[in-house]
Design a protein around this motif. Structure first.
Motif, PDB file in Angstrom:
ATOM      1  N   ASP A 109       1.393  -1.448  -0.334  1.00 50.43           N
ATOM      2  CA  ASP A 109      -0.177   0.269  -0.324  1.00 50.43           C
ATOM      3  C   ASP A 109       1.027   1.216   0.034  1.00 50.43           C
ATOM      4  OD1 ASP A 109      -2.049  -1.675   0.032  1.00 50.43           O
ATOM      5  OD2 ASP A 109      -2.081  -0.954   2.120  1.00 50.43           O
ATOM      6  N   SER A 110       2.325   1.082   0.487  1.00 50.72           N
ATOM      7  CA  SER A 110       3.415   2.268   1.152  1.00 50.72           C
ATOM      8  C   SER A 110       4.170   2.987  -0.526  1.00 50.72           C
ATOM      9  CB  SER A 110       4.258   2.219   2.435  1.00 50.72           C
ATOM     10  OG  SER A 110       3.184   2.507   3.564  1.00 50.72           O
ATOM     11  N   GLN A 111       4.535   1.062  -0.477  1.00 48.86           N
ATOM     12  CA  GLN A 111       4.720   1.805  -1.912  1.00 48.86           C
ATOM     13  C   GLN A 111       3.638   2.789  -3.593  1.00 48.86           C
ATOM     14  OE1 GLN A 111       7.028  -1.873  -3.020  1.00 48.86           O
ATOM     15  NE2 GLN A 111       8.676  -0.636  -2.766  1.00 48.86           N
ATOM     16  N   LEU A 112       2.437   1.879  -3.287  1.00 53.05           N
ATOM     17  CA  LEU A 112       1.815   1.928  -4.093  1.00 53.05           C
ATOM     18  C   LEU A 112       1.293   4.054  -4.003  1.00 53.05           C
ATOM     19  CD1 LEU A 112       0.184   1.551  -6.476  1.00 53.05           C
ATOM     20  CD2 LEU A 112      -1.867   0.729  -5.455  1.00 53.05           C
ATOM     21  N   GLN A 113       0.641   4.225  -2.857  1.00 54.68           N
ATOM     22  CA  GLN A 113       0.915   5.641  -2.567  1.00 54.68           C
ATOM     23  C   GLN A 113       1.710   6.480  -3.086  1.00 54.68           C
ATOM     24  OE1 GLN A 113      -0.550   5.206   1.727  1.00 54.68           O
ATOM     25  NE2 GLN A 113      -2.764   3.908   0.369  1.00 54.68           N
ATOM     26  N   MET A 114       2.993   5.578  -2.672  1.00 52.53           N
ATOM     27  CA  MET A 114       4.038   6.992  -2.804  1.00 52.53           C
ATOM     28  C   MET A 114       4.866   6.997  -4.438  1.00 52.53           C
ATOM     29  SD  MET A 114       6.742   8.019  -0.775  1.00 52.53           S
ATOM     30  CE  MET A 114       7.502   8.629  -1.600  1.00 52.53           C
ATOM     31  N   LEU A 115       4.038   6.086  -5.552  1.00 47.23           N
ATOM     32  CA  LEU A 115       4.442   6.623  -7.382  1.00 47.23           C
ATOM     33  C   LEU A 115       3.358   7.363  -7.030  1.00 47.23           C
ATOM     34  CD1 LEU A 115       5.455   5.026  -9.282  1.00 47.23           C
ATOM     35  CD2 LEU A 115       3.459   2.786  -9.037  1.00 47.23           C
ATOM     36  N   PHE A 116       2.253   7.402  -6.974  1.00 43.71           N
ATOM     37  CA  PHE A 116       1.255   7.976  -6.917  1.00 43.71           C
ATOM     38  C   PHE A 116       1.837   9.932  -6.498  1.00 43.71           C
ATOM     39  CE2 PHE A 116      -1.354   5.488  -8.244  1.00 43.71           C
ATOM     40  CZ  PHE A 116      -2.448   5.907  -9.516  1.00 43.71           C
ATOM     41  N   ALA A 117       2.993   9.677  -4.919  1.00 41.89           N
ATOM     42  CA  ALA A 117       2.754  11.013  -5.021  1.00 41.89           C
ATOM     43  C   ALA A 117       4.566  11.304  -5.886  1.00 41.89           C
ATOM     44  CB  ALA A 117       3.564  10.403  -3.176  1.00 41.89           C
ATOM     45  N   VAL A 118       5.096  10.319  -5.975  1.00 39.81           N
ATOM     46  CA  VAL A 118       6.369  10.434  -6.324  1.00 39.81           C
ATOM     47  C   VAL A 118       5.865  11.316  -7.946  1.00 39.81           C
ATOM     48  CG1 VAL A 118       7.929   9.888  -5.352  1.00 39.81           C
ATOM     49  CG2 VAL A 118       7.210   8.806  -7.154  1.00 39.81           C
ATOM     50  N   CYS A 119       4.608  10.840  -8.220  1.00 39.48           N
ATOM     51  CA  CYS A 119       4.096  11.427  -9.725  1.00 39.48           C
ATOM     52  C   CYS A 119       3.076  12.537 -10.209  1.00 39.48           C
ATOM     53  CB  CYS A 119       4.010   9.517 -10.106  1.00 39.48           C
ATOM     54  SG  CYS A 119       4.656   8.830 -10.822  1.00 39.48           S
ATOM     55  N   HIS A 120       3.265  13.267  -8.647  1.00 43.74           N
ATOM     56  CA  HIS A 120       2.431  14.319  -8.838  1.00 43.74           C
ATOM     57  C   HIS A 120       2.503  15.838  -9.944  1.00 43.74           C
ATOM     58  CE1 HIS A 120       0.786  17.411  -6.958  1.00 43.74           C
ATOM     59  NE2 HIS A 120       0.176  17.529  -6.341  1.00 43.74           N
TER      60      HIS A 120
END
Length: 409
Positions: A109-120
């Motif tokens: 879950d954390s990696q998936l959410q981080m993926l969206f964060a770094v692709c802001h």
């Protein structure tokens, strides 16, 4: 003492997992602190394992150390904040430990959410790829600099600006809302596509192919597919494209690390399991009504897994390129189309179309023209190969072109 190969392997797999969980816990404003904690964890392993021996459960050891270091950071930050704002805490608040959940589900879950964060969307695409390599793939600054053919200073500045933008925008570590997930997903897929391309079309001076970049892009794409909200047709199409390309990795370079062109590849080396998976993902992608470039490129890649040169194959590939260029034009796609045109309609027509492109800044343009002219005008063919050699940036490309030129002697 000689370093065990286990630690570099664990760094590649666990650094990003630890960083993602800690960033989700501490907040995006502490992204660098989370990465520092993960780095310090591996540094301690590097210092102690050669002398005390590898723990029975190395991953659990790393997680325990990371948790302890994260708690220490949390308490230091808490006490510092308390001192600055002069705010009183009761004893239970001061002694409470944060819940650091390194379970498999929370890591995913954390990696998936981080993926969206770094692709802001506030972060430039090139910086998104760099940040994804660092935070989600565990790549060092040197490795990222090599991937982008630049220096460490440039990468450090790029990552610093990206982290600052995340802080300024107060980007939350979470999946976007239902109303914006489609828009944000496009940026994520673009980042993974670029990450895979960095590996597949490697311009590193000592590599034809950077499989590590490609496999990380595939791993992150799998995360999207495994989540109900992000398991959408474009995700499946991109994953299919990656599978088809990855299936030919073993045949794409020879024992000397030199590039092996498609028509010269040993089909027996192709990974049939990946081809089957790719076909299944492409079928899943067809369930939607929205056609993307990933659908078309995956379809083109599928036809390239059929080695036999048939009129149906090259006519189909040509029409797919025609549709791709209508949907989203790119010079590289236009150049690749001319190769399919040569196979389908003959080299004379392909030469006319290729010369209209005037892509005179890329060696691939002249390499293609050299191949097209080879049986029509050997003098012109050699001139084009020599021009390609002048423009080639990597040793791998230069070696490949020199072999072409040598055939005229």
């Amino acid at each position: 003492m000689e370093q065990s190969p286990l630690l570099p392997h664990l760094f590649r797999t666990e650094f990003s997992r630890i960083s993602a969980v800690l960033t989700r816990l501490l907040g995006v404003e502490h992204l660098e602190a989370a990465e520092d904690i993960a780095s310090e964890t591996f540094l301690l392993a590097l210092e102690t394992w050669p002398y005390k021996g590898i723990p029975d459960n190395p991953t659990a050891w790393l997680y325990t150390v990371a948790k302890n270091k994260a708690r220490n950071h949390f308490h230091r930050h808490q006490l510092f904040t308390k001192k600055i704002v002069d705010q009183l805490y009761d004893e239970s608040e001061e002694s409470a430990d944060p819940e650091i959940d390194l379970s498999e589900q929370n890591i995913t879950d954390s990696q998936l959410q981080m993926l969206f964060a770094v692709c802001h969307p506030s972060i430039p695409r090139e910086a998104q790829v760099g940040l994804a390599l660092r935070t989600l793939c565990g790549f060092g600054i040197d490795e990222i600099a090599t991937a982008f053919l630049t220096n460490k200073e440039t990468i450090n500045k790029r990552l610093y600006r990206a982290r600052e933008k995340l802080r300024q925008e107060q980007v939350a570590i979470e999946l976007p809302s239902e109303t914006e997930i489609d828009q944000r997903l496009d940026a994520v897929l673009t980042t993974l596509y670029l990450l895979f391309s960095e590996g597949y079309y490697s311009e590193s001076h000592d590599a034809v192919l950077r499989e590590d970049l490609c496999l990380e892009a595939m791993r992150l794409c799998y995360l999207l597919r495994e989540n109900e909200r992000t398991n959408q047709p474009p995700v499946n199409a991109l994953l299919a494209l990656m599978c088809f390309h990855a299936s030919r990795f073993p045949a794409r370079r020879n024992a000397n690390g030199e590039l092996v062109l498609y028509h010269e590849q040993d089909e027996s080396l192709w990974n049939q399991e990946l081809i089957t998976k790719g076909a299944w993902y492409l079928q899943q992608a067809s369930q939607g009504s929205h056609l993307t470039k990933y659908h078309l490129e995956a379809s083109i890649a599928y036809w390239h897994t059929i080695k036999a040169d048939t009129p149906e194959k090259w006519e189909t590939i040509l029409q797919l390129y025609n549709r791709l260029l209508q949907l989203e034009y790119s010079p590289i796609a236009a150049l690749n189309r001319t190769y399919a045109l040569a196979q389908a309609n003959g080299k004379a027509e392909a030469i006319r179309e290729a010369e209209k492109l005037q892509l005179t800044s890329t060696p691939y343009y002249y390499t293609l023209l050299g191949e097209l002219y080879r049986e029509i005008d050997s003098h012109k063919a050699r001139q084009h190969f020599e021009k390609a050699l002048q423009l080639a940036k990597t040793q791998v490309d230069k070696q490949h072109i020199l072999k072409k030129i040598a055939t005229f002697e």
